[in-house]
Scaffold this active site. Structure first.
Site, PDB file in Angstrom:
ATOM      1  N   CYS A  54       0.806  -1.225   0.000  1.00  0.00           N
ATOM      2  CA  CYS A  54       0.000   0.000   0.000  1.00  0.00           C
ATOM      3  C   CYS A  54       0.838   1.272   0.000  1.00  0.00           C
ATOM      4  O   CYS A  54       0.296   2.374  -0.108  1.00  0.00           O
ATOM      5  CB  CYS A  54      -0.919   0.002   1.218  1.00  0.00           C
ATOM      6  SG  CYS A  54      -0.030  -0.091   2.788  1.00  0.00           S
ATOM      7  N   CYS A 130      -2.650  -2.676   7.753  1.00  0.00           N
ATOM      8  CA  CYS A 130      -2.004  -1.581   8.479  1.00  0.00           C
ATOM      9  C   CYS A 130      -1.551  -2.032   9.863  1.00  0.00           C
ATOM     10  O   CYS A 130      -0.505  -1.603  10.353  1.00  0.00           O
ATOM     11  CB  CYS A 130      -2.954  -0.390   8.598  1.00  0.00           C
ATOM     12  SG  CYS A 130      -3.339   0.396   7.016  1.00  0.00           S
TER      13      CYS A 130
END
Length: 326
Positions: A54, A130
């Protein structure tokens, strides 16, 4: 523009209040300098980690005392709001722990700590990575402090990074629970429940192992093992009648007839033969026989003799066997 307008109301609702608060007001965002470490007589550890999937990155600062305790910690995050919230919680979980304990903190620990409700994920599945980044930067910092490689803290191949599910665990769960679909794997292990990249090729991140391939290979191993066990039992004569093939059942019945029934019939000038064997819809094995010689005209062929034949087969092979003369 309001965040719910920017992200879309439905997507924004997928984030917990704790995540939202830490996105806007992270508690541990900041920098720790070497000068500050020297003034406090503590060891400074600075670790960087970037997620290629990402483009997010995080920098972790630890101040560690002589007893290996993390007495202070800060972070800087270069990425989305979820990365900021996850990193902030990751730092909070590290504080006060020894380095050796902090390295045991997983991404699941971080994500669960960000939940408002224990049963509701703190972030949508596609943002679960994340918290994985937060887990990985802890390993990086611990490796720097302890003089090891980050890989030293991983003793298994991790297939699903989001749920931290290993290859060994997946194989064991599939075998123990006889799982037959990816959906069942997800139900039992949570693997594939979040970003879904580990389910099959084509996700946002290329992986070495995918659930569809693991399931296929393990099922093949299970079938091969079952066939081997069946062959071993057959060679030892321990194969259960219900597990036999039709041909194997006929051979087993013929063998028992030759041993205990045919000699008795032949003493009176008679004999018998098996005409057909059928597995009935109600769970019985129906054996159709024809009497030969003196037995063909004997009245007891439909009573006493038939009962004796059926009893021998039921006791010697299986209680589900029924015998019918034709």
């Amino acid at each position: 523009m309001a965040k719910n307008e920017l992200l879309g109301g439905a997507l924004w609702d997928a984030y917990s209040k704790k995540v939202s608060e830490r996105m806007d007001n992270p508690t541990h965002l900041g920098v720790i300098t070497q000068k500050e470490a020297d003034e406090r007589g503590l060891k400074l550890i600075v670790a960087d980690y970037g997620a290629e999937a990402c483009g997010d990155a995080v920098r972790l600062y630890w101040l560690v005392d002589a007893n290996d305790v993390i007495v202070d910690a800060k972070f800087k995050s270069f990425g989305c709001g979820t990365a900021i919230a996850s990193s902030d919680m990751m730092v909070e979980l590290c504080l006060g722990k020894k380095v050796q304990e902090a390295v045991k903190i997983t991404n699941i620990d971080v994500e669960k700590a960000l939940r408002d409700d224990p049963d509701t994920p703190a972030v949508p599945g596609q943002k679960m990575h994340c918290s994985v980044m937060a887990y990985d930067v802890i390993k990086k910092a611990a490796a720097l402090y302890l003089g090891k490689n980050p890989e030293d803290f991983e003793d298994e191949i991790i297939v699903c990074e989001c749920a931290r599910v290993s290859l060994g665990t997946l194989k064991e769960v599939i075998k123990l629970n006889d799982l037959k679909s990816v959906e069942e794997i997800t139900e039992y292990t949570k693997a594939g429940a979040f970003c879904k990249s580990c389910i099959k090729p084509g996700g946002h991140e290329e992986r070495e192992y995918y659930l569809v391939d693991i399931l296929r290979d393990v099922r093949a191993e299970m079938e091969e093992e079952a066939l081997k066990n069946k062959a071993d039992l057959e060679s030892k004569g321990d194969l259960k009648f219900a597990d036999m093939t039709l041909v194997q059942k006929i051979k087993a019945i013929e063998s028992l007839i030759d041993e205990k029934i045919r000699p008795m019939l032949m003493m009176d000038g008679g004999n018998m033969e098996i005409i057909e064997l059928k597995n009935s819809s109600d769970g019985y094995t129906d054996v159709y026989i024809r009497y030969l010689g003196a037995c063909s005209g004997c009245a007891s062929g439909a009573t006493g003799t038939l009962f004796a034949i059926e009893s021998v087969l039921q006791e010697g092979l299986d209680s589900s066997i029924r015998v019918f003369p034709v």
